[in-house]
Design a protein around this motif. Structure first.
Motif, PDB file in Angstrom:
ATOM      1  N   HIS A  75     -12.620  -9.591  -7.055  1.00  0.00           N
ATOM      2  CA  HIS A  75     -13.279  -8.673  -6.489  1.00  0.00           C
ATOM      3  C   HIS A  75     -13.768  -8.815  -5.255  1.00  0.00           C
ATOM      4  N   SER A  76     -13.942 -10.637  -4.999  1.00  0.00           N
ATOM      5  CA  SER A  76     -14.630 -11.262  -4.535  1.00  0.00           C
ATOM      6  C   SER A  76     -13.089 -10.983  -2.943  1.00  0.00           C
ATOM      7  N   GLN A  77     -11.704 -11.105  -3.720  1.00  0.00           N
ATOM      8  CA  GLN A  77     -10.820 -11.155  -2.569  1.00  0.00           C
ATOM      9  C   GLN A  77     -10.971  -9.554  -1.787  1.00  0.00           C
ATOM     10  N   SER A  78     -11.322  -9.018  -3.116  1.00  0.00           N
ATOM     11  CA  SER A  78     -11.547  -6.958  -2.322  1.00  0.00           C
ATOM     12  C   SER A  78     -11.939  -7.462  -1.259  1.00  0.00           C
ATOM     13  N   ASP A  79     -13.674  -7.838  -1.487  1.00  0.00           N
ATOM     14  CA  ASP A  79     -14.522  -7.324  -0.653  1.00  0.00           C
ATOM     15  C   ASP A  79     -13.835  -8.097   0.908  1.00  0.00           C
ATOM     16  N   THR A  80     -13.613  -8.443   0.524  1.00  0.00           N
ATOM     17  CA  THR A  80     -12.439 -10.140   1.668  1.00  0.00           C
ATOM     18  C   THR A  80     -11.888  -9.148   2.683  1.00  0.00           C
ATOM     19  N   GLU A  81     -11.168  -8.287   1.519  1.00  0.00           N
ATOM     20  CA  GLU A  81     -10.100  -7.798   2.281  1.00  0.00           C
ATOM     21  C   GLU A  81     -10.552  -6.262   3.313  1.00  0.00           C
ATOM     22  N   ASN A  82     -11.313  -5.720   2.684  1.00  0.00           N
ATOM     23  CA  ASN A  82     -12.115  -4.870   2.503  1.00  0.00           C
ATOM     24  C   ASN A  82     -13.394  -4.822   4.511  1.00  0.00           C
ATOM     25  N   ALA A  83     -13.952  -6.201   4.698  1.00  0.00           N
ATOM     26  CA  ALA A  83     -14.577  -6.646   5.602  1.00  0.00           C
ATOM     27  C   ALA A  83     -13.420  -7.035   6.406  1.00  0.00           C
ATOM     28  N   ASP A  84     -12.252  -6.907   6.544  1.00  0.00           N
ATOM     29  CA  ASP A  84     -11.418  -7.441   7.643  1.00  0.00           C
ATOM     30  C   ASP A  84     -10.863  -6.591   8.099  1.00  0.00           C
ATOM     31  N   ARG A  89     -11.097  -1.469  12.229  1.00  0.00           N
ATOM     32  CA  ARG A  89     -10.494  -0.705  12.449  1.00  0.00           C
ATOM     33  C   ARG A  89     -11.702   0.153  13.540  1.00  0.00           C
ATOM     34  N   ALA A  90     -13.032  -1.137  13.569  1.00  0.00           N
ATOM     35  CA  ALA A  90     -13.399  -0.924  15.034  1.00  0.00           C
ATOM     36  C   ALA A  90     -13.088  -1.720  16.045  1.00  0.00           C
ATOM     37  N   GLU A  91     -12.683  -2.458  15.765  1.00  0.00           N
ATOM     38  CA  GLU A  91     -11.787  -3.252  17.277  1.00  0.00           C
ATOM     39  C   GLU A  91     -10.540  -1.802  17.647  1.00  0.00           C
TER      40      GLU A  91
END
Length: 234
Positions: A75-84, A89-91
């Motif tokens: 889940h920590s990996q998933s959180d990092t992926e979602n943050a990236d 998306r914003a960029e």
């Protein structure tokens, strides 16, 4: 008549990475930890019933621990992926032109001529810009994306299955032959696990078997020594 080539089927192994890693880790840990646990307790001269009870408790605790640890880790990996992905998306919304240039540069570095790289980047930006940047800039795809629940369930189930193997030997073997029976059977189980995992992952079967047998034997040997030492003291 023109001849048309039939596309040959391709079987790649990368889609197995997530569940294979969790399943192999869980089964290996189930065999090694449970076998080591019962061997250590047996070396301390415990009764047959206490050895079996200890192994069962180790199975339950180990399966839950594996599930919780794997879920939190993945889940920590998933959180990092979602943050990236959120940042990307914003960029894309803020400056899509710059993001297209960035994508073009990635393809140029991979060997495409600039004109072709620009065309590829432009078409991918029109189709699904976020997916293109996730795959080619961040290295995130559907096959490699973190799946916490899948990893947790796979680890727990495989740990329980692995732990059940030495426990079955404990239940069937007489107390006098329990330690050698558990050691021999567990090393056999580990060797078979190494071969199966190597075959599924497309690696060398002998190397995979030797690797897990070595570390399993080391773990059981150390635990037996500790059990004998404390059993003698008691």
């Amino acid at each position: 008549m023109p001849k048309y080539s039939v596309r040959h089927p391709e079987h790649h192994l990368t889609h197995r990475i997530g569940w294979l890693r969790a399943a192999v880790l869980g089964a290996n840990d189930g065999i090694v930890s449970t076998a080591s646990l019962v061997i250590g307790v047996a070396a301390a001269h415990a009764t047959h019933a206490n050895i079996l009870l200890t192994g069962i408790a180790g199975l339950v605790a180990g399966a839950m621990s594996m599930a919780a640890g794997e879920y939190v880790s993945v889940h920590s990996q998933s959180d990092t992926e979602n943050a990236d992905l959120a940042r990307e998306r914003a960029e894309l919304l803020d400056d899509p032109v710059a993001e297209q240039r960035e994508l073009t540069g990635i393809y140029v570095k991979r060997g495409l001529e600039r004109n072709l790289a620009e065309q590829v980047a432009a078409q991918l930006m029109e189709h699904d810009p976020l997916a293109a940047h996730a795959r080619d800039e961040l290295g995130i795809s559907d096959m490699t994306a973190a799946k916490p629940v899948q990893a947790a369930l796979s680890s727990a189930a495989s740990f329980a299955l692995g732990a059940a193997l030495p426990l079955a030997v404990v239940a069937l073997a007489p107390i006098g032959a329990l330690m050698p029976a558990v050691i021999a059977a567990s090393l056999l189980f580990l060797g078979l696990l190494g071969v199966v995992a190597a075959k599924i992952g497309g690696a060398n079967a002998l190397v995979g078997a030797a690797r897990v047998i070595f570390w399993g034997a080391l773990a059981m040997g150390v635990t037996a020594a500790v059990g004998a030492l404390f059993g003698a003291v008691v």
